[in-house]
Structure formats: structure tokens, C-alpha cells
Design a protein around this motif. Structure first.
Motif, PDB file in Angstrom:
ATOM      1  N   TYR A   8       3.047   2.965  10.101  1.00 17.13           N
ATOM      2  CA  TYR A   8       4.314   2.238   9.964  1.00 17.13           C
ATOM      3  C   TYR A   8       5.492   3.143   9.596  1.00 17.13           C
ATOM      4  CZ  TYR A   8       1.574  -2.058  10.151  1.00 17.13           C
ATOM      5  OH  TYR A   8       0.743  -3.071  10.561  1.00 17.13           O
ATOM      6  N   SER A   9       5.247   4.452   9.387  1.00 21.55           N
ATOM      7  CA  SER A   9       6.286   5.303   8.805  1.00 21.55           C
ATOM      8  C   SER A   9       7.546   5.380   9.679  1.00 21.55           C
ATOM      9  CB  SER A   9       5.746   6.708   8.530  1.00 21.55           C
ATOM     10  OG  SER A   9       5.237   7.275   9.718  1.00 21.55           O
ATOM     11  N   GLU A  10       7.403   5.277  11.029  1.00 21.92           N
ATOM     12  CA  GLU A  10       8.600   5.391  11.874  1.00 21.92           C
ATOM     13  C   GLU A  10       9.551   4.207  11.680  1.00 21.92           C
ATOM     14  OE1 GLU A  10       8.560   4.406  16.202  1.00 21.92           O
ATOM     15  OE2 GLU A  10       6.389   4.506  16.034  1.00 21.92           O
ATOM     16  N   TYR A  22      10.378   3.004   8.619  1.00 21.36           N
ATOM     17  CA  TYR A  22      11.027   3.036   7.295  1.00 21.36           C
ATOM     18  C   TYR A  22      12.554   3.038   7.351  1.00 21.36           C
ATOM     19  CZ  TYR A  22       6.418   3.940   5.177  1.00 21.36           C
ATOM     20  OH  TYR A  22       5.112   3.855   4.773  1.00 21.36           O
ATOM     21  N   PRO A  23      13.179   3.922   8.163  1.00 20.95           N
ATOM     22  CA  PRO A  23      14.651   3.933   8.155  1.00 20.95           C
ATOM     23  C   PRO A  23      15.247   2.588   8.576  1.00 20.95           C
ATOM     24  CG  PRO A  23      13.787   5.838   9.365  1.00 20.95           C
ATOM     25  CD  PRO A  23      12.619   4.963   9.046  1.00 20.95           C
ATOM     26  N   VAL A  52      13.792  -0.411   8.411  1.00 15.75           N
ATOM     27  CA  VAL A  52      13.490  -1.451   7.411  1.00 15.75           C
ATOM     28  C   VAL A  52      14.451  -1.301   6.228  1.00 15.75           C
ATOM     29  CG1 VAL A  52      11.750  -2.286   5.785  1.00 15.75           C
ATOM     30  CG2 VAL A  52      11.109  -1.782   8.146  1.00 15.75           C
ATOM     31  N   ASN A  53      14.661  -0.051   5.778  1.00 14.07           N
ATOM     32  CA  ASN A  53      15.599   0.182   4.672  1.00 14.07           C
ATOM     33  C   ASN A  53      16.994  -0.325   5.008  1.00 14.07           C
ATOM     34  OD1 ASN A  53      14.037   1.365   2.655  1.00 14.07           O
ATOM     35  ND2 ASN A  53      14.011   3.323   3.724  1.00 14.07           N
ATOM     36  N   ALA A  56       2.659  -0.167   2.778  1.00 17.12           N
ATOM     37  CA  ALA A  56       3.612   0.628   3.565  1.00 17.12           C
ATOM     38  C   ALA A  56       5.063   0.351   3.156  1.00 17.12           C
ATOM     39  CB  ALA A  56       3.420   0.347   5.059  1.00 17.12           C
ATOM     40  N   PHE A  57       5.388  -0.928   2.898  1.00 12.97           N
ATOM     41  CA  PHE A  57       6.801  -1.285   2.715  1.00 12.97           C
ATOM     42  C   PHE A  57       7.164  -1.719   1.302  1.00 12.97           C
ATOM     43  CE2 PHE A  57       5.856  -2.074   7.256  1.00 12.97           C
ATOM     44  CZ  PHE A  57       6.723  -1.132   7.795  1.00 12.97           C
ATOM     45  N   ASN A  89       7.880  -0.136  -1.266  1.00  7.71           N
ATOM     46  CA  ASN A  89       9.006   0.590  -1.859  1.00  7.71           C
ATOM     47  C   ASN A  89      10.316   0.375  -1.107  1.00  7.71           C
ATOM     48  OD1 ASN A  89       7.281   1.623  -3.759  1.00  7.71           O
ATOM     49  ND2 ASN A  89       6.826   3.470  -2.579  1.00  7.71           N
ATOM     50  N   CYS A  90      10.248  -0.167   0.114  1.00 11.17           N
ATOM     51  CA  CYS A  90      11.476  -0.351   0.915  1.00 11.17           C
ATOM     52  C   CYS A  90      12.147  -1.687   0.613  1.00 11.17           C
ATOM     53  CB  CYS A  90      11.171  -0.339   2.413  1.00 11.17           C
ATOM     54  SG  CYS A  90      10.284   1.077   3.011  1.00 11.17           S
TER      55      CYS A  90
END
Length: 444
Positions: free
Chosen positions: A357-359, A361-362, A364-365, A384-385, A387-388
């Protein structure tokens, strides 16, 4: 009489059985699950022998050729036994292509293939070609070859279907993109999945065409190391190409042998960069097949897309509800989030296929204010999310998920169903998941 055994009695299996019967095979259909009544009726009507809830090896291992459903992995013992006996195990695409002289346009890729297939069919049909659409979409390709063979086919083809080809060679092949997907079926090796997608060009000759995304590094790197014989027609949003399609000053340029079509992207019915690429691929095919330029432009202006793919359902209290149930992998969800222009409540989850899921993160943030998990096991998404996004909740039904989204949503928000996962834990397939979402939204 040659014996054809069909494993799996879904759309492709029953279509293959009909074509096999017509071509003089002794046909036997076997399904480990239960066969839907509509398909049973067809088999009975065609006097084809079948069984369900089992695979009787004594009736299968004596086959001359076996067509297996794309859902059955190559590694299962029954398939291994067939290989050991030297029995040919092929996909529906391979079987059907042996009984038609039609010109075939084959479309594969991790994402965008359904939209590109439907868009290509739309342009060519309006351009006056007698053309059918099949493969991973609509009616079975084999059934169409048996019952109403046409001079042209546009086929959406999955990697699983390509794994079962031997001689299949489309005159025009399109590869939309390659991102990690279905790795559980490829020994968790991305390179195996890449090689599988490139089988679409494996049997092409110098007389054929290969249309591909030149901005996709996975594709361009593989092409450098494993050249194909067909003529290359790249499309790109970032650079000019000599033959193919490129973007310049917000205009799509399709250029083949100095013959040019130009169209403003603002006129496209489908929005988003990924749809510019889908339009480029479809328009390149149309240009190759000498469809009139005005027809190409008109068709790209009036094509409104695919059900369950970024489908606007309803606006309620100034909140837009969007059904993207067809997003069964991370990259598809990336496109969906990328297309969101305002704060979004994201419904996600299902059967994880080894997702990274890391791609996301930007995006989702930047865009997601709340996440609603809809799956039997949501731990990976929460990890995965966590912290976002502050607001992450778990639900076990579509109705519950939509009602929760309704409570959280404020004016001008989006509520986006884009699961990034397969649907099999709570739903029969992504279509049922999308329909339940739409029903739940309409009941609000």
C-alpha cells in the motif's frame, strides 16, 4: 473423435463446450463447484455431458485437449497430472482462436483494459466494422465464434488467459500498463507476472502491431531485454514519438506513417490521465484500421465509461458517492484517489492479493479524511494507514459501510468505494460489490 474436456462451467467454459461440440469434439464439462442453472440449461440443450462438485479423473485424464477456466491455478494436482500425460491444457482464447480467421485486437494490462476494450469496440463499431467484443468481458469469445463469427474481434485478455495460449496471435496487441497484481498466482515473483502479460505479443510477426505505454518503466525495460517482432506503436504523456500517440499542449496526437489525428483532451468524455492513455490506445487502433478521423473524435467525446469504474452514483447533501468496485488492485485505487478533487471518505478492503500500500501514502495523506474498512480481515489496511488517517473504522457489510460514510461526510466531500482488493470474502464478485454499494447509496 477427439475428446475435449472443459474444466470450469462459467461463461468461458460453456462457450468453449458449445464451440467444441460444433467442431466435432466429444465434449465433457467438469466443475468442482456447482454450475449455475442458466449454464446447466445450455449444456443440456446442446446435449453436452457435465458433472458438478467434483472432477472425475477417469473422465478427464483421457482428454486430447483440456480447456481450463482462468480461475484454476496451474499448480493444482489435476493440471500437473494432465501435463505429465502430455495432454494439451489451454485457455478459451487459444481454443476459440483456432476456429476463426478474424482479425483480432487483444488488450491486456493490470489496469485500464476493460475501458480500453470497450472504447476500442465503440470506435470501431461506429466506424463501420462488423466487430464483436469478448474475452474477459461480455459473452464468451468461443461462443461468439461458434454462433456469429465476425471479421473482427476486440478481446480483453487477463494474464491467466494468456498463460494458456500456444499459437494465439492478435494482429494488434495493446499492453496498457504493468503493476504488481495477482502475485499469489506467480510464486510472488513480479517478473513471472510481467512475462505472462508479454505473451500477448509472443506469436506476433513483423506484420502485426504492439501498442504500449512508453511511460511505464516496467514495460520499456522488459522490451529492451526481450524485443518483440511486431511493429511498435508507443503512447506517452511525456514525450513525442515518431509512430504512435503523444500529448502536446493538451492535445492528443495520433501519428502513423505521417498520417495524423489531433484531438483536445478537454473534449474527452472520460476524465483523468489514465483515461487519456486509454483513449490514445483506442484511437491508435482506429487509425491503424483506417477509421475516419471525425468518427474517432466523436466516439472519444461520447463514450461514458464502464460500470463499477469511477462511476458517479448519486449526489446527496452535496456529497458525491462514487463506485469504483472494479479497482481490485492498488494501482487501480491509485488512479481513483488521484482523480479525487476534494476531501474523500474511502471505503477499502477485501481479499488482499499481496498488496503493497506504500504507493498510496502521499495521496491518502493529501485527500483522505476517513477510511472505512470492508473486509473479513482488515489488519493489513489498519497497519498501513494508521499513521496517515485518524479516523479508521471496520465494517462487515456494505450497508453498514455506506451508512457510516453518510454520517461522517460533510458538504463537498466524496465517498469513494475503491477496494484495492478482490471481493470474494463478502461478495460473489466485484460487480455484486458495486451493485450493493449503489443500492445502499440509493436507500440513504
Amino acid at each position: 473423435m477427439k475428446r475435449l474436456v472443459v474444466l470450469g462451467a462459467g461463461e468461458s467454459g460453456v462457450g468453449t463446450a458449445i464451440l467444441g461440440k460444433k467442431e466435432g469434439f466429444e465434449v465433457f464439462v467438469s466443475d468442482k463447484g456447482t454450475i449455475a442453472d442458466t449454464y446447466k440449461d445450455v449444456l443440456i440443450n446442446f446435449e453436452i455431458e457435465w458433472e458438478e462438485q467434483q472432477h472425475s479423473e477417469n473422465k478427464i485424464l483421457n482428454a486430447d485437449v483440456v480447456m481450463k477456466s482462468p480461475g484454476i491455478p496451474d499448480g493444482v494436482p489435476l493440471i500437473q497430472k494432465l501435463h505429465e500425460k502430455g495432454v494439451e491444457v489451454i485457455s478459451e482464447i487459444e481454443f476459440a482462436s483456432r476456429y476463426t480467421d478474424a482479425q483480432m485486437i487483444g488488450i491486456t494490462g493490470s489496469n485500464g483494459k476493460t475501458t480500453t476494450t470497450m472504447l476500442t469496440h465503440h470506435v470501431l463499431k461506429h466506424g463501420g466494422l462488423t466487430i464483436n467484443m469478448g474475452g474477459n468481458i461480455g459473452d464468451s469469445f468461443a461462443k461468439q465464434v461458434a454462433e456469429m463469427n465476425t471479421p473482427y474481434y476486440v478481446l480483453e485478455i487477463s494474464s491467466f488467459q494468456l498463460d494458456g495460449i500456444i499459437n494465439f496471435a492478435p494482429h494488434i496487441a495493446i499492453l496498457t500498463n504493468i503493476t504488481p497484481d495477482h502475485l499469489d498466482r506467480y510464486d510472488n515473483k513480479f517478473e513471472n507476472y510481467i512475462a505472462s502479460k508479454f505473451k500477448i505479443a509472443m506469436n506476433q510477426t513483423e506484420e502485426d502491431y504492439f501498442i504500449y505505454d512508453a511511460d511505464d518503466e516496467v514495460i520499456t525495460t522488459y522490451l529492451e531485454q526481450h524485443p518483440v517482432r511486431s511493429k511498435l506503436l508507443p503512447f506517452s504523456l511525456t514525450r513525442k514519438v515518431e509512430n504512435g500517440a503523444y500529448l502536446e499542449n493538451e492535445n492528443i496526437n495520433i501519428l502513423i506513417d505521417n498520417n495524423k489525428v489531433i484531438m483536445p483532451t478537454s473534449d474527452l468524455a472520460l476524465k483523468g490521465n489514465h483515461n487519456v492513455k486509454n483513449a490514445m490506445a483506442a484511437a491508435t487502433v482506429a487509425q491503424l484500421l483506417k477509421i475516419r478521423k471525425t468518427t474517432i473524435r466523436e466516439c472519444l467525446e461520447n463514450f461514458h465509461g464502464v460500470e463499477h469504474r469511477l462511476e458517479n452514483v448519486l449526489k446527496i447533501n452535496n456529497v458525491q458517492y462514487i463506485n469504483d468496485s472494479k479497482a481490485t488492485n492498488v494501482n487501480a485505487t491509485f488512479y481513483a484517489l488521484d482523480a479525487m478533487k476534494s476531501s474523500t471518505i474511502w471505503i477499502v478492503g477485501g481479499v488482499d492479493k499481496g498488496n503493497d500500500y506504500s504507493e498510496l501514502y502521499p495521496l491518502v495523506n493529501e485527500k483522505v479524511k476517513a477510511i472505512i474498512c470492508l473486509g473479513v480481515d482488515n489488519s493489513k489496511i489498519i497497519n498501513a494507514f494508521g499513521n496517515c488517517v485518524d479516523n479508521i473504522t471496520e465494517t462487515q457489510s456494505m450497508k453498514e459501510a455506506v451508512n457510516l460514510a453518510y454520517k461522517i461526510a460533510e458538504r463537498n466531500d466524496n465517498v469513494l468505494l475503491s477496494p484495492a482488493c478482490a471481493s470474494f470474502d463478502l461478495f460473489k464478485n466485484y460487480e455484486e460489490r458495486g451493485r450493493q454499494f449503489k443500492e445502499a447509496v440509493r436507500e440513504l
